[in-house]
Enzyme design. Structure first.
Site, PDB file in Angstrom:
ATOM      1  N   LYS A  27      -8.189  -4.124  -1.156  1.00 14.39           N
ATOM      2  CA  LYS A  27      -8.368  -2.872  -1.882  1.00 14.39           C
ATOM      3  C   LYS A  27      -8.461  -1.669  -0.949  1.00 14.39           C
ATOM      4  CE  LYS A  27      -8.138  -4.018  -6.193  1.00 14.39           C
ATOM      5  NZ  LYS A  27      -6.959  -3.549  -6.965  1.00 14.39           N
ATOM      6  N   HIS A  35      10.026  20.977  17.234  1.00 15.76           N
ATOM      7  CA  HIS A  35       9.989  21.918  16.122  1.00 15.76           C
ATOM      8  C   HIS A  35      11.127  21.727  15.116  1.00 15.76           C
ATOM      9  CE1 HIS A  35       6.941  23.854  18.516  1.00 15.76           C
ATOM     10  NE2 HIS A  35       7.780  23.992  19.518  1.00 15.76           N
ATOM     11  N   ASP A  85       3.723  -7.692 -16.878  1.00 11.35           N
ATOM     12  CA  ASP A  85       2.594  -8.621 -16.790  1.00 11.35           C
ATOM     13  C   ASP A  85       3.139 -10.029 -16.600  1.00 11.35           C
ATOM     14  OD1 ASP A  85      -0.616  -8.259 -17.651  1.00 11.35           O
ATOM     15  OD2 ASP A  85       0.152 -10.316 -17.626  1.00 11.35           O
ATOM     16  N   TYR A 132     -10.899  -9.623  -1.461  1.00  9.50           N
ATOM     17  CA  TYR A 132     -10.603  -8.549  -2.419  1.00  9.50           C
ATOM     18  C   TYR A 132     -10.885  -7.183  -1.786  1.00  9.50           C
ATOM     19  CZ  TYR A 132     -10.917  -6.082  -6.954  1.00  9.50           C
ATOM     20  OH  TYR A 132     -10.758  -5.235  -8.018  1.00  9.50           O
TER      21      TYR A 132
END
EC number: 1.1.1.n12
Length: 735
Positions: A168, A514, A40, A164
């Site tokens: 998001k 492949h 934080d 925002y």
């Protein structure tokens, strides 16, 4: 009750964990044994300021409760520093929860550059930086769980949150790609859109609503998605107040708004608008391949509806008269030599295995009845498409990057030799104009000396070469046939290996599509795809096993249409319908339900007498009464028996040395079932016994194990399960 979900030894990094949702996640992970990095920055909900107290308080709270945690105070834009804290403290990183975020709400016209940029930097760029820093560590340990935090504002939009909302929804796009790139390394990524009270939402939600939307009502979903036992990958979930819902994309069936040899117009769009927007019977694409794939099926539909490509002033690549000179052109003849080793390599490439005793004849040259699988006949002829082949046909200019294998037909006039040299002659049978491309129909005849052994018809679609006014259908093209509308008569499944394409290409198809991830990516696939002809071989082998007892002399012909790609590791499910000597089939990917081979059939050579694969109705067999009684007894106690046995038994009841009836006792699914005929899926154990000996076992006069060792009862598959037969027959077969 199932055991609780634990995270012992797992290292979890939670960003923005100083309060709200992040704090709830950190505490919940730590409570269940995780080693937690509490990140934080310490600023306010607008991203202003910084400090260490928020993270420190959560770490202290975890430690007071007996958990282990360390604080980190860096901005998520310094993702390497966050991950370094995890590595330096705990030595690894297993889970990343991208939770950090801020708000700068403004109506659209009032959003400043700074308001826009800081939201993108914290939410989108920050999640990118942290996840990228952890990514290679997760790849090396072949494990990782990642959470992206989106928002209802990003999904639906919300006034005053343009910055925002954009960030998001951007996180969802990031997550969707990480799902694809991380799948092979067991890295899962899911996205949540939480509704929870926090310092961010307290400014836009009433106080009582903030209280009701506790972060503790979101954390359980995050923990489940991050647990090693959770297989969810690529999901998007709304969550809040104890409710969880999953979202998915939905797309209308839409409308084709162009017509043959006419320009596409905005008026055509207008006139079809209701249909374009009609969500009745909508599809739900789960990948870019589903969104853009299925081109062959679409083109067949366009062909049947008489719709062509839209011309926008460009000159068509060729005209009808130009291609007319190509039809009938004979390619240089060539020889195909092969040994028993090539036959075995091919059989392994299409799923034959020593796990199935009846496959031994295809993978062991010392087997008394060693045989070459019939579909190896395609390998013999495919050189006509490669090594020059079509590329050297005068008047035919082909970009092989735009070539798709549309359909395949193979007919055998006698079983393929176990080794030898076949001379092949190829001719361009026809060219069809499909509007958005052309279909080249090529016939290849393979001879041993002067004797015709097999005939192949390749139908290849070349994208972007059509619209020259040529014919759209041909009587020379072997027709594909739709499967019956009733439930299939038999279903067989095989899970392909992750190395299946690498193994199959050893039979001669060396197309990098492949095997090379970079080449596959350029072609629009998330990873290399399986050869269509490999799926073709699996399917034909299933039909031969189910309806011809692997007798290659009974194989006459096969026709298939290739519909969608298969990825190595997926499970192929062949659904079969018997109509006389023709076996209709389609092949699906079990995990997705996608049909990958459609409108297909195998023609078998008819046999006289009792067919081992199409049993009679079992008339005059005493065993029929016993199976009927077992079925009646299981109606009351089936679920309990299923728990004890957990197996499917297929019975072949013989009379006078021939299989006279087949029965299946399914004690693996639901409440159990007894029915006449082969197992609907795959049997765990297949038992062959005469009607007379079966009755001896039921009456207790013959011990099943003694019958097995004396050769009177034969079992294949998981023969250890046959030990449970005494319980079944003793308790549930009393007449």
């Amino acid at each position: 009750m199932a055991s609780p979900l634990r995270f012992d030894g797992r290292v979890v990094l939670v960003t923005g964990a100083g309060g709200g949702l992040g704090r709830a996640y950190a505490l919940a992970f730590a409570e269940r044994g995780a080693l937690v990095v509490v990140n934080d920055l310490g600023g306010d909900f607008k991203g202003v300021g910084k400090g260490s107290s928020a993270a420190d308080k959560v770490v202290e709270e975890i430690r007071r409760r007996g958990g282990k945690a360390v604080a980190n105070y860096d901005s998520v834009e310094a993702g390497e520093k966050l991950v370094k804290t995890a590595l330096d403290t705990f030595g690894r990183i297993d889970v990343v929860v991208n939770n950090a975020g801020i708000l700068r709400d403004r109506s659209f016209s009032r959003i400043s550059d700074e308001d826009w940029d800081i939201i993108q930097r914290v939410h989108l760029r920050g999640s990118f930086q942290v996840t990228r820093a952890a990514w290679d560590h997760m790849k090396k340990q072949n494990y990782g769980r990642i959470i992206m935090t989106a928002s209802a504002s990003g999904i639906y939009g919300n006034f005053g949150q343009a910055n925002y909302s954009a960030a998001k929804l951007g996180l969802l796009g990031l997550a969707n790609t990480l799902v694809i790139e991380g799948r092979k390394n067991n890295i899962h990524c899911n996205t949540i859109a939480p509704n929870a009270g926090s310092r961010m939402t307290e400014t836009v939600m009433p106080e009582d609503l903030v209280e009701a939307l506790k972060p503790e009502y979101v954390a359980p979903l995050v923990l489940w998605l991050c647990h090693e036992s959770c297989e969810e990958n690529g999901g998007l979930f709304e969550v809040g107040a104890g409710w969880i819902g999953k979202l998915r994309w939905e797309r209308t069936l839409g409308a084709i708004v162009r017509k043959r040899n006419q320009p596409m117009t905005p008026e055509a769009v207008r006139d079809n608008w209701v249909k374009i927007c009609d969500f009745s019977n909508a599809s739900k694409p789960k990948s870019i391949q589903e969104s853009t794939g299925g081109i062959i099926e679409v083109l067949h539909k366009i062909d049947s509806e008489g719709i062509s490509q839209n011309h926008t002033g460009q000159v068509a690549s060729a005209d009808a008269s130009g291609f007319a000179g190509v039809v009938g052109h004979k390619l240089p003849s060539f020889s195909s030599s092969y040994t028993e080793l090539q036959c075995i390599m091919y059989a392994l490439g299409v799923g034959a295995s020593v796990k199935n005793p009846k496959d031994l004849k295809f993978v062991y040259e010392g087997s008394a009845d060693f045989s070459c699988l019939p579909t190896f006949g395609v390998i013999v002829a495919q050189k006509s498409l490669m090594s020059g082949g079509l590329a050297e046909v005068p008047g035919l200019s082909i970009n092989f990057a735009k070539v798709l294998h549309g359909e395949q037909y193979l007919e055998l006039y006698k079983p393929l030799p176990r080794s030898g040299e076949l001379k092949c002659e190829a001719v361009i049978a026809d060219i069809l104009d499909k509007g958005s491309g052309i279909v080249i129909v090529m016939d290849v005849y393979s001879y041993s000396g002067k004797e015709l052994i097999c005939y192949n018809q390749f139908s290849v679609f070349v994208v972007g070469s059509g619209g020259f006014g040529g014919k759209r259908t041909s009587e020379k093209l072997k027709a594909a046939v739709a499967v019956p509308s009733r439930p299939p008569d038999a279903v067989l499944r095989d899970t392909t290996s992750l190395n299946q394409a690498a193994l199959y290409r050893l039979s001669g198809d060396s197309n990098p599509l492949h095997i090379d991830p970079s080449f596959a990516s350029i072609a629009g696939f998330e990873k290399p795809i399986l050869h269509g002809l490999c799926t073709f071989g699996f399917s034909a082998r299933h039909v031969l096993q189910q309806f011809a007892d692997n007798d290659v002399s009974r194989f006459k012909a096969i026709k298939v249409r290739f519909a969608k790609p298969v990825y190595p590791g997926q499970t192929l499910q062949t659904e079969m319908w018997k109509e006389g000597n023709r076996i209709h089939f389609q092949t699906k990917v079990q995990e997705t339900g996608d049909i990958v081979i459609s409108n297909a059939y195998v023609d078998l050579v008819p046999t006289s007498g009792v067919s081992a694969q199409t049993p009679s109705e079992g008339g005059a067999l005493q065993s029929a009464l016993v199976f009927g009684e077992i079925g009646r007894r299981l109606k009351d106690v089936g679920r309990e028996v299923v728990k004890k046995v957990n197996a499917v038994f297929e019975w072949h009841i013989t009379k006078n040395g021939n299989v006279a009836a087949k029965w299946t006792i399914d004690l693996k699914n639901g409440s159990g079932e007894v029915y006449q005929g082969p197992a609907k899926g795959s049997a765990d154990t297949t038992i062959t016994i005469s009607d007379e000996d079966f009755m001896e076992v039921v009456l207790g006069k013959l011990n099943p194990q003694n019958a097995f060792f004396s050769g009177r009862l034969k079992a294949r598959g998981n023969i250890m399960l046959s030990q449970k037969l005494q319980m079944i027959l003793k308790d549930y077969a009393k007449l």
